[in-house]
Design an enzyme around this catalytic site. Structure first.
Site, PDB file in Angstrom:
ATOM      1  N   ILE A   6      23.537  13.101 -17.457  1.00 54.33           N
ATOM      2  CA  ILE A   6      23.964  12.773 -16.145  1.00 54.33           C
ATOM      3  C   ILE A   6      22.739  11.753 -15.435  1.00 54.33           C
ATOM      4  CG2 ILE A   6      24.347  13.963 -13.765  1.00 54.33           C
ATOM      5  CD1 ILE A   6      25.397  16.198 -15.403  1.00 54.33           C
ATOM      6  N   ASN A   8      21.407  11.173 -12.843  1.00 47.86           N
ATOM      7  CA  ASN A   8      20.314  11.725 -11.797  1.00 47.86           C
ATOM      8  C   ASN A   8      19.623  12.716 -12.258  1.00 47.86           C
ATOM      9  OD1 ASN A   8      22.258  13.490 -11.599  1.00 47.86           O
ATOM     10  ND2 ASN A   8      22.174  13.647  -9.313  1.00 47.86           N
ATOM     11  N   CYS A   9      19.701  13.466 -13.641  1.00 44.83           N
ATOM     12  CA  CYS A   9      18.749  14.270 -14.171  1.00 44.83           C
ATOM     13  C   CYS A   9      17.457  13.902 -14.666  1.00 44.83           C
ATOM     14  CB  CYS A   9      19.535  14.867 -15.407  1.00 44.83           C
ATOM     15  SG  CYS A   9      18.711  16.034 -16.359  1.00 44.83           S
ATOM     16  N   ASP A  10      16.606  14.436 -14.362  1.00 42.94           N
ATOM     17  CA  ASP A  10      14.913  14.030 -14.373  1.00 42.94           C
ATOM     18  C   ASP A  10      14.787  14.051 -15.987  1.00 42.94           C
ATOM     19  OD1 ASP A  10      14.353  13.512 -11.748  1.00 42.94           O
ATOM     20  OD2 ASP A  10      13.380  15.670 -11.583  1.00 42.94           O
ATOM     21  N   LYS A  13      16.492  10.619 -17.286  1.00 45.70           N
ATOM     22  CA  LYS A  13      15.783   9.778 -16.963  1.00 45.70           C
ATOM     23  C   LYS A  13      14.488   9.393 -17.794  1.00 45.70           C
ATOM     24  CE  LYS A  13      17.031   9.852 -12.066  1.00 45.70           C
ATOM     25  NZ  LYS A  13      16.386  10.066 -10.639  1.00 45.70           N
TER      26      LYS A  13
END
Length: 116
Positions: A6, A8-10, A13
């Protein structure tokens, strides 16, 4: 090779940055916007098991009913994960036939070196 997650998942990223930092173009598949097929989920479950694939520490898990949390039947679990993709621990990375879950750069390096 594909990195599933996903956007926006850290951890996703951080994983994407790891591959980019090594000059590896890693296709990204967003579980929310791109969806997922049941056969792919079944392959992941066979490769890593539900205990590794299902994120039992997130808010989505805590919002499930006790009945949903107790699901062990593969068909029902696949249906639940398709309906709630944030229940999938991220990222899932496929390199060749190998499937990894979570941020595991040493494993990725080994797989890439082996040419899997």
């Amino acid at each position: 090779m594909t990195l599933y997650g996903i956007k926006n998942c850290d951890t996703v990223k951080k994983s994407r940055a790891w591959f980019a930092g090594r000059g590896i173009e890693m296709p990204f598949h967003d579980l929310r916007s791109d969806g997922l097929q049941a056969d792919v989920l079944r392959r992941w479950l066979a490769a890593v098991g539900a205990a590794r694939l299902v994120n039992r520490s997130g808010t989505t898990w805590r919002a499930l009913t006790p009945t949903q949390q107790a699901i062990t039947d593969e068909d029902a679990l696949v249906a639940l994960l398709l309906a709630q993709p944030t229940l999938i621990r991220r990222p899932v990375v496929q390199i060749g036939e190998a499937i990894t879950v979570g941020f595991v750069p040493d494993t990725w390096a080994d797989l890439l070196e082996a040419g899997t």
